[in-house]
Write a protein that holds these residues in place. Structure first.
Motif, PDB file in Angstrom:
ATOM      1  N   UNK A 194       0.815  -1.200   0.000  1.00 35.59           N
ATOM      2  CA  UNK A 194       0.000   0.000   0.000  1.00 35.59           C
ATOM      3  C   UNK A 194       0.858   1.262   0.000  1.00 35.59           C
ATOM      4  N   UNK A 195       1.972   1.232   0.718  1.00 33.09           N
ATOM      5  CA  UNK A 195       2.848   2.404   0.744  1.00 33.09           C
ATOM      6  C   UNK A 195       3.331   2.777  -0.644  1.00 33.09           C
ATOM      7  N   UNK A 196       3.548   1.772  -1.488  1.00 31.72           N
ATOM      8  CA  UNK A 196       3.986   2.052  -2.855  1.00 31.72           C
ATOM      9  C   UNK A 196       2.882   2.760  -3.635  1.00 31.72           C
ATOM     10  N   UNK A 197       1.628   2.411  -3.354  1.00 34.93           N
ATOM     11  CA  UNK A 197       0.507   3.089  -3.989  1.00 34.93           C
ATOM     12  C   UNK A 197       0.425   4.545  -3.551  1.00 34.93           C
ATOM     13  N   UNK A 198       0.556   4.784  -2.246  1.00 30.67           N
ATOM     14  CA  UNK A 198       0.532   6.167  -1.743  1.00 30.67           C
ATOM     15  C   UNK A 198       1.697   6.963  -2.338  1.00 30.67           C
ATOM     16  N   UNK A 199       2.854   6.324  -2.432  1.00 34.11           N
ATOM     17  CA  UNK A 199       4.020   7.003  -3.021  1.00 34.11           C
ATOM     18  C   UNK A 199       3.754   7.378  -4.483  1.00 34.11           C
ATOM     19  N   UNK A 200       3.019   6.527  -5.206  1.00 33.22           N
ATOM     20  CA  UNK A 200       2.694   6.848  -6.602  1.00 33.22           C
ATOM     21  C   UNK A 200       1.786   8.072  -6.675  1.00 33.22           C
ATOM     22  N   UNK A 201       0.824   8.162  -5.767  1.00 32.08           N
ATOM     23  CA  UNK A 201      -0.023   9.356  -5.729  1.00 32.08           C
ATOM     24  C   UNK A 201       0.817  10.595  -5.386  1.00 32.08           C
ATOM     25  N   UNK A 202       1.794  10.424  -4.507  1.00 33.25           N
ATOM     26  CA  UNK A 202       2.684  11.540  -4.179  1.00 33.25           C
ATOM     27  C   UNK A 202       3.489  11.967  -5.406  1.00 33.25           C
ATOM     28  N   UNK A 203       3.945  10.991  -6.184  1.00 37.46           N
ATOM     29  CA  UNK A 203       4.682  11.310  -7.409  1.00 37.46           C
ATOM     30  C   UNK A 203       3.781  12.043  -8.400  1.00 37.46           C
ATOM     31  N   UNK A 204       2.502  11.653  -8.447  1.00 37.33           N
ATOM     32  CA  UNK A 204       1.525  12.367  -9.288  1.00 37.33           C
ATOM     33  C   UNK A 204       1.394  13.818  -8.816  1.00 37.33           C
ATOM     34  N   UNK A 205       1.271  14.007  -7.505  1.00 30.52           N
ATOM     35  CA  UNK A 205       1.145  15.365  -6.957  1.00 30.52           C
ATOM     36  C   UNK A 205       2.360  16.212  -7.311  1.00 30.52           C
ATOM     37  N   UNK A 206       3.510  15.598  -7.349  1.00 28.55           N
ATOM     38  CA  UNK A 206       4.753  16.320  -7.628  1.00 28.55           C
ATOM     39  C   UNK A 206       4.814  16.824  -9.065  1.00 28.55           C
ATOM     40  N   UNK A 225       2.476  18.367 -10.742  1.00 22.73           N
ATOM     41  CA  UNK A 225       1.681  19.557 -11.015  1.00 22.73           C
ATOM     42  C   UNK A 225       2.587  20.771 -11.254  1.00 22.73           C
ATOM     43  N   UNK A 226       2.132  21.640 -12.136  1.00 24.50           N
ATOM     44  CA  UNK A 226       2.890  22.855 -12.430  1.00 24.50           C
ATOM     45  C   UNK A 226       3.010  23.694 -11.157  1.00 24.50           C
ATOM     46  N   UNK A 227       4.171  24.274 -10.897  1.00 22.68           N
ATOM     47  CA  UNK A 227       4.346  25.047  -9.648  1.00 22.68           C
ATOM     48  C   UNK A 227       3.332  26.173  -9.475  1.00 22.68           C
ATOM     49  N   UNK A 228       2.816  26.717 -10.575  1.00 21.65           N
ATOM     50  CA  UNK A 228       1.822  27.790 -10.492  1.00 21.65           C
ATOM     51  C   UNK A 228       0.394  27.258 -10.504  1.00 21.65           C
ATOM     52  N   UNK A 229       0.238  25.940 -10.413  1.00 22.87           N
ATOM     53  CA  UNK A 229      -1.076  25.334 -10.506  1.00 22.87           C
ATOM     54  C   UNK A 229      -1.744  25.149  -9.158  1.00 22.87           C
ATOM     55  N   UNK A 234      -4.052  13.328   1.918  1.00 21.28           N
ATOM     56  CA  UNK A 234      -3.306  14.450   2.475  1.00 21.28           C
ATOM     57  C   UNK A 234      -1.809  14.166   2.427  1.00 21.28           C
ATOM     58  N   UNK A 235      -1.433  12.951   2.790  1.00 24.85           N
ATOM     59  CA  UNK A 235      -0.007  12.579   2.780  1.00 24.85           C
ATOM     60  C   UNK A 235       0.575  12.692   1.373  1.00 24.85           C
ATOM     61  N   UNK A 236      -0.163  12.220   0.388  1.00 25.48           N
ATOM     62  CA  UNK A 236       0.329  12.288  -0.989  1.00 25.48           C
ATOM     63  C   UNK A 236       0.458  13.734  -1.451  1.00 25.48           C
ATOM     64  N   UNK A 237      -0.494  14.585  -1.039  1.00 25.50           N
ATOM     65  CA  UNK A 237      -0.493  15.977  -1.506  1.00 25.50           C
ATOM     66  C   UNK A 237       0.699  16.765  -0.978  1.00 25.50           C
ATOM     67  N   UNK A 238       1.328  16.297   0.098  1.00 21.76           N
ATOM     68  CA  UNK A 238       2.465  17.018   0.674  1.00 21.76           C
ATOM     69  C   UNK A 238       3.662  17.072  -0.269  1.00 21.76           C
ATOM     70  N   UNK A 239       3.672  16.206  -1.281  1.00 18.53           N
ATOM     71  CA  UNK A 239       4.787  16.196  -2.236  1.00 18.53           C
ATOM     72  C   UNK A 239       4.642  17.278  -3.301  1.00 18.53           C
ATOM     73  N   UNK A 240       3.471  17.891  -3.391  1.00 15.65           N
ATOM     74  CA  UNK A 240       3.219  18.862  -4.454  1.00 15.65           C
ATOM     75  C   UNK A 240       4.069  20.116  -4.282  1.00 15.65           C
ATOM     76  N   UNK A 241       4.471  20.696  -5.386  1.00 16.55           N
ATOM     77  CA  UNK A 241       5.218  21.955  -5.390  1.00 16.55           C
ATOM     78  C   UNK A 241       4.297  23.138  -5.672  1.00 16.55           C
ATOM     79  N   UNK A 242       3.030  22.852  -5.955  1.00 22.05           N
ATOM     80  CA  UNK A 242       2.061  23.897  -6.252  1.00 22.05           C
ATOM     81  C   UNK A 242       1.208  24.182  -5.009  1.00 22.05           C
TER      82      UNK A 242
END
Length: 471
Positions: A201-213, A215-219, A231-239
């Motif tokens: 399951x952690x690998x699945x959450x990590x994939x969602x985090x990679x998806x969040x990453x 996103x365009x920084x201005x998005x 929420x945990x996955x969204x923490x990887x986002x740069x936007x």
């Protein structure tokens, strides 16, 4: 951001062959490629409902897989995630040196020319993606969209628009969503699924985090504030990240949530300030969350509040999502794509709230042996408040000789019985139809659930109970 390893591709005048063209996403992509000026052909292992529409567009479709179907002039072959390496058309393409890409790669390629909007999550992707597309269309933005479900209200599962946005359903299977670089989008939820692909399951959450990453920084990334893994996955986002909640403390919050006949109305707040009211015509509390996510994404993209309210309030849903198939002789038949324990519980609750019923029947067709095995106990506990559950054989769309089949429908029914559920294993869909038709009575609600071909049971029951309704 992705480092481009493939050269750009000009579709106009090029011949594109699509293996697995029958899926909603693939057939939708075929429509877009045709609209872009490509010559499109394709194949699928099974008959599918949209084949006539593709043929009417001049797309040549074969209903089996054979190397002879690969046109000699094909410049590109697109495959669905379910196509195995042993597929004869795929093997022929590789032998010829024809460029091959997966369906998600194709969408990623198309998205580079537009502002991408990508909706991800274990549940609710199709509905929310179509909802966002409908809101954008209501605002006159005319986006391009690709949805993994029938969506006639927005022109089908896919349409090529002349607006600046491309709105896509972002699927986590096979890490497909990592082909996208969106500007706006959402992670609706993250739960255990596709463990044949991710194992842990952690690998699945990590994939969602990679998806969040990606996103365009201005998005803007919108995520559920009531789902810890989202929420945990969204923490990887740069936007910028904004959270949505129902009667909670998210940036976007649904308050004063009220239900009438299973349909919900609510007030949308942003940072504690009332923005607008929404009244949905599609049933289910889960659709309040979907609508809230759609509103947040649309607002982030600059859609006016009036268009958001009007779009959400007129959205009629997508195919096989709490779809009323017919009602006759006092029996109501509803069909839904639910194939995960959480989806099953939400669908049962929504259907029982929307339709008067004396007894509730569920025909649940498990989808994939791997999902049944990994989530067996969760499935067994998903049918509370149901009077009888009938379970046919597992629908094994991606199965081959290596598929582990020791845990199937019979074992699921045994586990259900241990939990006090009135379950029955009936192997074939024809026999399931006969059993339900012989025992359902006036006042009963019948739900057919699953991502396979369990809709055939709904068809059969409509023919029995409501012959005047087109099955």
């Amino acid at each position: 951001m992705r480092v481009e390893s493939e050269p750009p591709f000009s579709f106009r005048g090029a011949h594109v062959h699509m293996i697995g063209i029958g899926g909603c996403g693939m057939s939708g992509a075929a429509v877009i490629l045709s609209a872009l000026g490509a010559r499109v052909s394709g194949s699928d292992g099974f008959p599918f409902s949209g084949v006539g529409a593709l043929v009417a567009r001049g797309i040549n479709v074969h209903l089996n897989h054979d190397a002879v179907h690969l046109p000699p002039q094909a410049a590109l072959v697109v495959i669905s995630a379910a196509i195995p390496p042993s597929n004869p058309e795929l093997q022929a393409a590789r032998q010829r040196g024809t460029r091959v890409m997966k369906y998600a790669e194709l969408l990623g390629l198309l998205m580079r020319e537009r502002q991408g909007v990508a909706i991800a999550g274990t549940h609710g992707k199709s509905t929310t993606t179509a909802m966002v597309a409908h809101v954008f269309r209501t605002a006159g933005l005319n986006p391009t969209h690709v949805v993994g479900a029938a969506a006639e209200q927005i022109g089908g599962s896919a349409a090529l628009g002349d607006g600046p946005h491309m709105i896509v359903e972002a699927c986590e299977f096979d890490r497909s969503f990592l082909q996208f670089d969106p500007v706006y989008g959402a992670i609706l939820n993250v739960e255990r699924d596709h463990l044949d692909c991710y194992r842990e399951f952690d690998a699945l959450v990590d994939a969602f985090a990679a998806f969040a990453q990606r996103f365009h920084p201005d998005g803007l990334l919108v995520c559920s504030g009531q789902d810890a893994c989202a929420r945990r996955a969204s923490e990887a986002a740069r936007c910028r990240v904004e959270r949505f909640t129902i009667e909670g403390d998210g940036h976007w919050n649904a308050t004063a949530v009220m239900s009438q006949a299973g349909r919900y109305r609510f007030t949308v707040q942003y940072s504690g300030v009332r923005r607008f009211d929404v009244e949905l015509i599609i049933p289910g509390l889960h659709n309040v969350g979907n609508a809230l996510a759609a509103a947040a994404v649309a607002d982030g993209a600059g859609v006016p509040a009036e268009a958001i309210t009007r779009g959400l309030g007129t959205f009629r849903g997508v195919g096989r999502r709490l779809t009323l198939r017919g009602s006759g002789r006092g029996v109501t038949i509803v069909d839904d794509y639910a194939h995960h324990p959480t989806e099953i519980r939400c669908t049962i609750q929504a259907a029982q709230g929307a339709y008067a019923h004396r007894r509730t029947w569920v025909v649940f067709q498990p989808h994939q042996y791997s999902r049944t095995r990994y989530l067996l106990d969760e499935f067994a506990a998903s049918f509370g408040g149901v009077d009888e559950v009938v379970v046919p054989d597992v629908y094994d769309a991606r199965g081959d000789e290596t598929t582990e089949r020791s845990v199937g429908s019979a074992e699921l029914v045994r586990r259900m019985t241990e939990q006090g559920v009135n379950g029955r294993y009936v192997a074939s869909l024809d026999d399931v139809t006969e059993h339900v038709a012989s025992h359902a009575a006036e006042g009963d609600l019948v739900l057919t659930l699953g991502a396979g071909d369990v809709w055939k049971v709904a068809n059969g029951l409509v023919e029995r109970f409501c012959p005047a309704v087109q099955a």
